[in-house]
Design a protein around this motif. Structure first.
Motif, mmCIF file in Angstrom:
data_model
loop_
_atom_site.group_PDB
_atom_site.id
_atom_site.type_symbol
_atom_site.label_atom_id
_atom_site.label_comp_id
_atom_site.label_asym_id
_atom_site.label_seq_id
_atom_site.Cartn_x
_atom_site.Cartn_y
_atom_site.Cartn_z
ATOM 1 N N TYR A 28 103.100 -8.366 51.419
ATOM 2 C CA TYR A 28 103.805 -7.459 52.319
ATOM 3 C C TYR A 28 104.277 -6.211 51.576
ATOM 4 O O TYR A 28 104.164 -5.083 52.091
ATOM 5 N N LYS A 35 103.080 -2.315 52.258
ATOM 6 C CA LYS A 35 104.022 -1.237 52.548
ATOM 7 C C LYS A 35 103.901 -0.108 51.523
ATOM 8 O O LYS A 35 104.005 1.073 51.867
ATOM 9 N N SER A 37 100.804 1.841 52.343
ATOM 10 C CA SER A 37 101.066 2.620 53.556
ATOM 11 C C SER A 37 101.948 3.828 53.246
ATOM 12 O O SER A 37 101.752 4.915 53.799
ATOM 13 N N GLY A 38 102.919 3.639 52.360
ATOM 14 C CA GLY A 38 103.785 4.751 51.985
ATOM 15 C C GLY A 38 103.022 5.874 51.316
ATOM 16 O O GLY A 38 103.299 7.061 51.544
ATOM 17 N N PHE A 46 108.373 3.680 54.268
ATOM 18 C CA PHE A 46 107.476 2.622 53.813
ATOM 19 C C PHE A 46 107.687 2.345 52.326
ATOM 20 O O PHE A 46 107.692 1.197 51.888
ATOM 21 N N ILE A 77 110.936 0.359 51.770
ATOM 22 C CA ILE A 77 110.747 -1.042 52.153
ATOM 23 C C ILE A 77 109.935 -1.773 51.090
ATOM 24 O O ILE A 77 110.208 -2.933 50.751
ATOM 25 N N ALA A 78 108.907 -1.100 50.539
ATOM 26 C CA ALA A 78 108.080 -1.718 49.496
ATOM 27 C C ALA A 78 108.912 -2.049 48.263
ATOM 28 O O ALA A 78 108.792 -3.145 47.696
ATOM 29 N N TYR A 80 111.101 -5.109 48.936
ATOM 30 C CA TYR A 80 110.381 -6.383 48.905
ATOM 31 C C TYR A 80 109.851 -6.722 47.516
ATOM 32 O O TYR A 80 109.714 -7.906 47.169
ATOM 33 N N TYR A 127 102.978 0.946 64.502
ATOM 34 C CA TYR A 127 101.917 0.048 64.060
ATOM 35 C C TYR A 127 100.665 0.357 64.884
ATOM 36 O O TYR A 127 100.749 0.596 66.091
ATOM 37 N N SER A 185 113.100 -7.245 57.991
ATOM 38 C CA SER A 185 111.889 -7.180 58.820
ATOM 39 C C SER A 185 112.261 -6.921 60.282
ATOM 40 O O SER A 185 111.539 -6.215 60.997
ATOM 41 N N ALA A 233 113.060 -3.187 60.506
ATOM 42 C CA ALA A 233 111.822 -2.404 60.499
ATOM 43 C C ALA A 233 111.097 -2.518 61.832
ATOM 44 O O ALA A 233 110.543 -1.539 62.346
#
Length: 302
Positions: free
Chosen positions: A105, A109, A112-113, A121, A124-125, A128, A187, A235, A238
């Motif tokens: 995950y 992220k 994606s960022g 993103f 969040i990465a 995590y 998404y 989560s 988000a």
């Protein structure tokens, strides 16, 4: 207390007939909201709440049926039987699985960022990735020691996890960024529905595990479940941000700001409270454990 349990059971397990009515009712209401552009209608908010409740009920029903199916085949498969009956093995599998999902995950992220040049993103990465490092630390300890044996070492890791969660509560900064700049993301396709189900399942499972394992007398295990709860809450935050962007009206940025700030503030308070509790509890128990040998020694001398 018994009446409360019965009430919760009826609320979240209403029966097949009620579920058969909830599903089409939620679907029709959402179709009416989105097909005719009534996102700001009063009935639309009822549709959102009803659909969320229906999703939770369906997830719980699926979880219960899954448990029944596993129980039916556990006697035929020794691996399944071991997983269900060996708490230590089940805990190790849970830690490995959580770590793998966490890393995947976080990587998703992070990528994606970079691709979408999204600070949200990226934040969040990082969050995590830090959770993954804590999970790896707990897993490393669990691989070398049985749960609950070395209480001093476990409480030190428990306190460290609490301290890291306090630092990670800079999530407040991400919430402020989303609220003040009204940043959103979506998404692709129907992926948001899968993320919706995953987020609700994560929260329900995390809360259940925190309550279930609180009496196991293993700080490492409690820390792992606390990390799962923090991950599930983020989560949900988000997911809410994405849902408000994808299904909300473009003309209602104030509503998005209010919802994001309220949910983000609640998540931050819960995570911060949990982190402070972990540090205080660990410090108190470490002092108690350090005083025990001295007390035993005094008794021996006397």
């Amino acid at each position: 207390m018994e009446q409360l349990k019965k009430g919760c059971r009826k609320l979240f397990f209403p029966g097949k007939a009620t579920m058969l009515l909830l599903t089409p009712a939620s679907a029709l209401l959402l179709a009416w909201v989105f097909a005719f552009g009534h996102e700001d209608h009063a009935l639309a908010y009822f549709a959102y709440v009803l659909s969320a409740y229906t999703l939770v009920v369906l997830c719980l029903a699926g979880y219960r049926q899954g448990k029944k199916g596993i129980a039916a085949v556990k006697s035929k498969n020794r691996h399944v039987n071991r997983y269900l009956n060996d708490a230590l093995f089940r805990t190790h599998v849970s830690l490995y699985t959580s770590l793998a999902v966490n890393v995947i995950y976080a990587i998703a992220k992070f990528v994606s960022g970079i691709l979408f040049r999204s600070f949200w993103f990226g934040s969040i990465a990082v969050y995590y990735f830090c959770l993954a490092v804590m999970r790896f630390m707990l897993l490393h300890h669990a691989h070398r020691n049985a749960f609950g044996v070395d209480q001093v070492a476990e409480y030190k890791k428990y306190r460290l996890c609490g301290a890291v969660l306090v630092v990670l509560n800079l999530l407040t900064g991400m919430v402020i960024l989303v609220v003040t700049q009204n940043q959103t993301y979506r998404y692709p396709g129907n992926l948001i529905y899968a993320m919706d189900a995953y987020a609700f399942y994560s929260v329900i499972t995390a809360v259940r595990n925190v309550v279930k394992f609180r009496k196991q007398n293993s700080p490492v295990l409690s820390a792992a479940k606390g990390i799962n709860l923090a991950s599930a809450l983020v989560s949900m935050l988000a997911l809410e941000t994405a849902m408000l962007s994808q299904f909300g009206s473009e003309e209602s940025p104030v509503f998005r700001r209010v919802m994001n700030s309220a949910t983000g503030g609640a998540v931050c308070c819960v995570v911060l409270g949990m982190a402070v509790y972990m540090m205080v509890r660990a410090t108190q128990n470490l002092k108690r454990l350090e005083q025990q040998p001295a007390a035993d020694g005094c008794c021996g001398i006397i």
